[in-house]
Motif scaffolding. Structure first.
Motif, PDB file in Angstrom:
ATOM      1  N   ARG A   1       0.867  -1.188   0.000  1.00  0.00           N
ATOM      2  CA  ARG A   1       0.000   0.000   0.000  1.00  0.00           C
ATOM      3  C   ARG A   1       0.892   1.222   0.000  1.00  0.00           C
ATOM      4  O   ARG A   1       1.736   1.390   0.867  1.00  0.00           O
ATOM      5  CB  ARG A   1      -0.913   0.018   1.215  1.00  0.00           C
ATOM      6  N   SER A   2       0.699   2.051  -0.980  1.00  0.00           N
ATOM      7  CA  SER A   2       1.485   3.277  -1.110  1.00  0.00           C
ATOM      8  C   SER A   2       0.990   4.330  -0.125  1.00  0.00           C
ATOM      9  O   SER A   2      -0.170   4.311   0.284  1.00  0.00           O
ATOM     10  CB  SER A   2       1.363   3.821  -2.533  1.00  0.00           C
ATOM     11  N   GLY A   3       1.867   5.239   0.213  1.00  0.00           N
ATOM     12  CA  GLY A   3       1.454   6.390   1.009  1.00  0.00           C
ATOM     13  C   GLY A   3       0.483   7.254   0.219  1.00  0.00           C
ATOM     14  O   GLY A   3      -0.330   7.975   0.784  1.00  0.00           O
ATOM     15  N   ARG A   4       0.544   7.162  -1.111  1.00  0.00           N
ATOM     16  CA  ARG A   4      -0.373   7.870  -2.004  1.00  0.00           C
ATOM     17  C   ARG A   4      -1.056   6.811  -2.881  1.00  0.00           C
ATOM     18  O   ARG A   4      -0.493   6.361  -3.877  1.00  0.00           O
ATOM     19  CB  ARG A   4       0.396   8.882  -2.855  1.00  0.00           C
ATOM     20  N   ALA A   5      -2.263   6.438  -2.529  1.00  0.00           N
ATOM     21  CA  ALA A   5      -2.977   5.353  -3.213  1.00  0.00           C
ATOM     22  C   ALA A   5      -3.185   5.611  -4.698  1.00  0.00           C
ATOM     23  O   ALA A   5      -3.382   4.678  -5.472  1.00  0.00           O
ATOM     24  CB  ALA A   5      -4.317   5.089  -2.531  1.00  0.00           C
ATOM     25  N   ALA A   6      -3.115   6.862  -5.131  1.00  0.00           N
ATOM     26  CA  ALA A   6      -3.299   7.181  -6.549  1.00  0.00           C
ATOM     27  C   ALA A   6      -2.195   6.558  -7.406  1.00  0.00           C
ATOM     28  O   ALA A   6      -2.372   6.368  -8.609  1.00  0.00           O
ATOM     29  CB  ALA A   6      -3.327   8.690  -6.744  1.00  0.00           C
ATOM     30  N   GLU A   7      -1.043   6.226  -6.795  1.00  0.00           N
ATOM     31  CA  GLU A   7       0.062   5.605  -7.527  1.00  0.00           C
ATOM     32  C   GLU A   7      -0.246   4.171  -7.943  1.00  0.00           C
ATOM     33  O   GLU A   7       0.385   3.653  -8.854  1.00  0.00           O
ATOM     34  CB  GLU A   7       1.326   5.570  -6.659  1.00  0.00           C
ATOM     35  N   HIS A   8      -1.168   3.526  -7.277  1.00  0.00           N
ATOM     36  CA  HIS A   8      -1.427   2.099  -7.517  1.00  0.00           C
ATOM     37  C   HIS A   8      -1.767   1.790  -8.967  1.00  0.00           C
ATOM     38  O   HIS A   8      -1.290   0.800  -9.519  1.00  0.00           O
ATOM     39  CB  HIS A   8      -2.541   1.595  -6.606  1.00  0.00           C
ATOM     40  N   ASN A   9      -2.603   2.610  -9.585  1.00  0.00           N
ATOM     41  CA  ASN A   9      -3.007   2.338 -10.971  1.00  0.00           C
ATOM     42  C   ASN A   9      -1.821   2.357 -11.916  1.00  0.00           C
ATOM     43  O   ASN A   9      -1.713   1.512 -12.807  1.00  0.00           O
ATOM     44  CB  ASN A   9      -4.070   3.341 -11.433  1.00  0.00           C
ATOM     45  N   GLU A  10      -0.916   3.306 -11.735  1.00  0.00           N
ATOM     46  CA  GLU A  10       0.273   3.375 -12.581  1.00  0.00           C
ATOM     47  C   GLU A  10       1.137   2.129 -12.396  1.00  0.00           C
ATOM     48  O   GLU A  10       1.671   1.582 -13.364  1.00  0.00           O
ATOM     49  CB  GLU A  10       1.082   4.637 -12.254  1.00  0.00           C
ATOM     50  N   TRP A  11       1.251   1.657 -11.157  1.00  0.00           N
ATOM     51  CA  TRP A  11       2.030   0.440 -10.892  1.00  0.00           C
ATOM     52  C   TRP A  11       1.405  -0.774 -11.580  1.00  0.00           C
ATOM     53  O   TRP A  11       2.099  -1.587 -12.174  1.00  0.00           O
ATOM     54  CB  TRP A  11       2.148   0.207  -9.382  1.00  0.00           C
ATOM     55  N   VAL A  12       0.087  -0.906 -11.474  1.00  0.00           N
ATOM     56  CA  VAL A  12      -0.599  -2.040 -12.109  1.00  0.00           C
ATOM     57  C   VAL A  12      -0.382  -2.004 -13.615  1.00  0.00           C
ATOM     58  O   VAL A  12      -0.024  -3.023 -14.226  1.00  0.00           O
ATOM     59  CB  VAL A  12      -2.108  -2.041 -11.762  1.00  0.00           C
ATOM     60  N   ASP A  13      -0.579  -0.840 -14.232  1.00  0.00           N
ATOM     61  CA  ASP A  13      -0.411  -0.722 -15.683  1.00  0.00           C
ATOM     62  C   ASP A  13       1.021  -1.035 -16.107  1.00  0.00           C
ATOM     63  O   ASP A  13       1.251  -1.789 -17.055  1.00  0.00           O
ATOM     64  CB  ASP A  13      -0.810   0.680 -16.155  1.00  0.00           C
ATOM     65  N   THR A  14       1.996  -0.463 -15.416  1.00  0.00           N
ATOM     66  CA  THR A  14       3.397  -0.655 -15.785  1.00  0.00           C
ATOM     67  C   THR A  14       3.833  -2.100 -15.580  1.00  0.00           C
ATOM     68  O   THR A  14       4.489  -2.686 -16.450  1.00  0.00           O
ATOM     69  CB  THR A  14       4.303   0.296 -14.967  1.00  0.00           C
ATOM     70  N   LEU A  15       3.467  -2.683 -14.440  1.00  0.00           N
ATOM     71  CA  LEU A  15       3.837  -4.082 -14.176  1.00  0.00           C
ATOM     72  C   LEU A  15       3.205  -5.024 -15.199  1.00  0.00           C
ATOM     73  O   LEU A  15       3.887  -5.893 -15.757  1.00  0.00           O
ATOM     74  CB  LEU A  15       3.428  -4.496 -12.766  1.00  0.00           C
ATOM     75  N   ASN A  16       1.923  -4.870 -15.457  1.00  0.00           N
ATOM     76  CA  ASN A  16       1.248  -5.759 -16.410  1.00  0.00           C
ATOM     77  C   ASN A  16       1.781  -5.577 -17.827  1.00  0.00           C
ATOM     78  O   ASN A  16       1.898  -6.545 -18.582  1.00  0.00           O
ATOM     79  CB  ASN A  16      -0.265  -5.576 -16.349  1.00  0.00           C
ATOM     80  N   SER A  17       2.128  -4.358 -18.196  1.00  0.00           N
ATOM     81  CA  SER A  17       2.732  -4.116 -19.501  1.00  0.00           C
ATOM     82  C   SER A  17       4.097  -4.811 -19.588  1.00  0.00           C
ATOM     83  O   SER A  17       4.415  -5.454 -20.594  1.00  0.00           O
ATOM     84  CB  SER A  17       2.882  -2.613 -19.721  1.00  0.00           C
ATOM     85  N   MET A  18       4.878  -4.706 -18.532  1.00  0.00           N
ATOM     86  CA  MET A  18       6.200  -5.346 -18.482  1.00  0.00           C
ATOM     87  C   MET A  18       6.066  -6.872 -18.549  1.00  0.00           C
ATOM     88  O   MET A  18       6.831  -7.539 -19.245  1.00  0.00           O
ATOM     89  CB  MET A  18       6.892  -4.923 -17.183  1.00  0.00           C
ATOM     90  N   ILE A  19       5.067  -7.410 -17.865  1.00  0.00           N
ATOM     91  CA  ILE A  19       4.844  -8.865 -17.852  1.00  0.00           C
ATOM     92  C   ILE A  19       4.406  -9.348 -19.235  1.00  0.00           C
ATOM     93  O   ILE A  19       4.897 -10.362 -19.731  1.00  0.00           O
ATOM     94  CB  ILE A  19       3.808  -9.233 -16.760  1.00  0.00           C
ATOM     95  N   SER A  20       3.496  -8.617 -19.875  1.00  0.00           N
ATOM     96  CA  SER A  20       3.031  -9.050 -21.202  1.00  0.00           C
ATOM     97  C   SER A  20       4.152  -8.966 -22.230  1.00  0.00           C
ATOM     98  O   SER A  20       4.253  -9.819 -23.113  1.00  0.00           O
ATOM     99  CB  SER A  20       1.819  -8.243 -21.650  1.00  0.00           C
ATOM    100  N   LYS A  21       5.041  -7.977 -22.146  1.00  0.00           N
ATOM    101  CA  LYS A  21       6.203  -7.898 -23.039  1.00  0.00           C
ATOM    102  C   LYS A  21       7.124  -9.086 -22.818  1.00  0.00           C
ATOM    103  O   LYS A  21       7.650  -9.658 -23.765  1.00  0.00           O
ATOM    104  CB  LYS A  21       6.975  -6.601 -22.813  1.00  0.00           C
ATOM    105  N   SER A  22       7.300  -9.459 -21.561  1.00  0.00           N
ATOM    106  CA  SER A  22       8.157 -10.602 -21.230  1.00  0.00           C
ATOM    107  C   SER A  22       7.570 -11.896 -21.792  1.00  0.00           C
ATOM    108  O   SER A  22       8.283 -12.729 -22.335  1.00  0.00           O
ATOM    109  CB  SER A  22       8.313 -10.707 -19.708  1.00  0.00           C
ATOM    110  N   ILE A  23       6.258 -12.048 -21.714  1.00  0.00           N
ATOM    111  CA  ILE A  23       5.598 -13.246 -22.243  1.00  0.00           C
ATOM    112  C   ILE A  23       5.692 -13.263 -23.769  1.00  0.00           C
ATOM    113  O   ILE A  23       5.959 -14.308 -24.368  1.00  0.00           O
ATOM    114  CB  ILE A  23       4.129 -13.308 -21.766  1.00  0.00           C
TER     115      ILE A  23
END
Length: 188
Positions: free
Chosen positions: A160-182
């Motif tokens: 949990r971030s100190g600023r919950a608004a960051e969560h969406n960016e993390w989800v998008d970036t991580l999932n994009s990185m994972i799909s590129k890896s796949i």
């Protein structure tokens, strides 16, 4: 004479039975200590049962430039898809402050006062927003949950971030990185 008999019939209030009161307090303290000891033993037993998990990976000496960073709280890890099955082996059950850094090499989890670990990019499986993980329930989407492979097990780790608004960016970036890896692995 009537006044004397009335005064003789009046008795003083009962004195507190200190021995009984102290006995109850000692008994209560022993009960609380027993419950605490049983909880601690259960935690250690769970760690013993999860002893087949390999040691946590450490960050490479040159992980590359940071894509994202986040300060917040680490709320624990569970078996993937089972939000109440807490993993306690290797310190994964210890809640703590956290500094997350995402690079091309993977996710670096730095926890002051607890064991740091690194999730290699090839071990990342999914990122999502959720409302809870063992020991912590928040509002819908209040928790960043990262699914990753460790040994032959899939784990969910909650942050949990100190600023919950960051969560969406993390989800998008991580999932994009994972799909590129796949996609890269599929092209081989």
């Amino acid at each position: 004479m009537a006044a004397e008999s009335l005064a003789a019939e009046q008795k003083s209030a009962a004195v507190t039975d200190w021995a009984a009161r102290v006995g109850w307090l000692v008994g209560l303290a022993l009960f609380v200590a027993l419950v605490y000891w049983l909880m601690r033993e259960g935690w250690k037993w769970r760690g013993t049962l999860q002893g087949d998990l390999p040691q946590l990976p450490t960050a490479p000496s040159e992980p590359g430039p940071a894509k994202l960073t986040m300060s917040g709280r680490y709320h624990g890890s569970t078996t993937a898809g089972q939000w109440l099955d807490r993993i306690v082996a290797h310190g994964l059950g210890t809640r703590s402050r956290v500094e997350l850094t995402l690079t091309e090499a993977g996710l670096d989890v730095v926890r002051p006062g607890a064991a740091d670990f690194f999730v290699p990019a090839e071990a990342l499986r999914e990122a999502r927003l959720d409302k809870g993980i063992a020991g912590k329930v928040l509002t819908e989407g209040g928790l960043l949950v990262v699914t990753w492979a460790h040994g032959d097990k899939l784990l969910d780790s909650g942050f949990r971030s100190g600023r919950a608004a960051e969560h969406n960016e993390w989800v998008d970036t991580l999932n994009s990185m994972i799909s590129k890896s796949i996609d890269t692995e599929g092209a081989r």
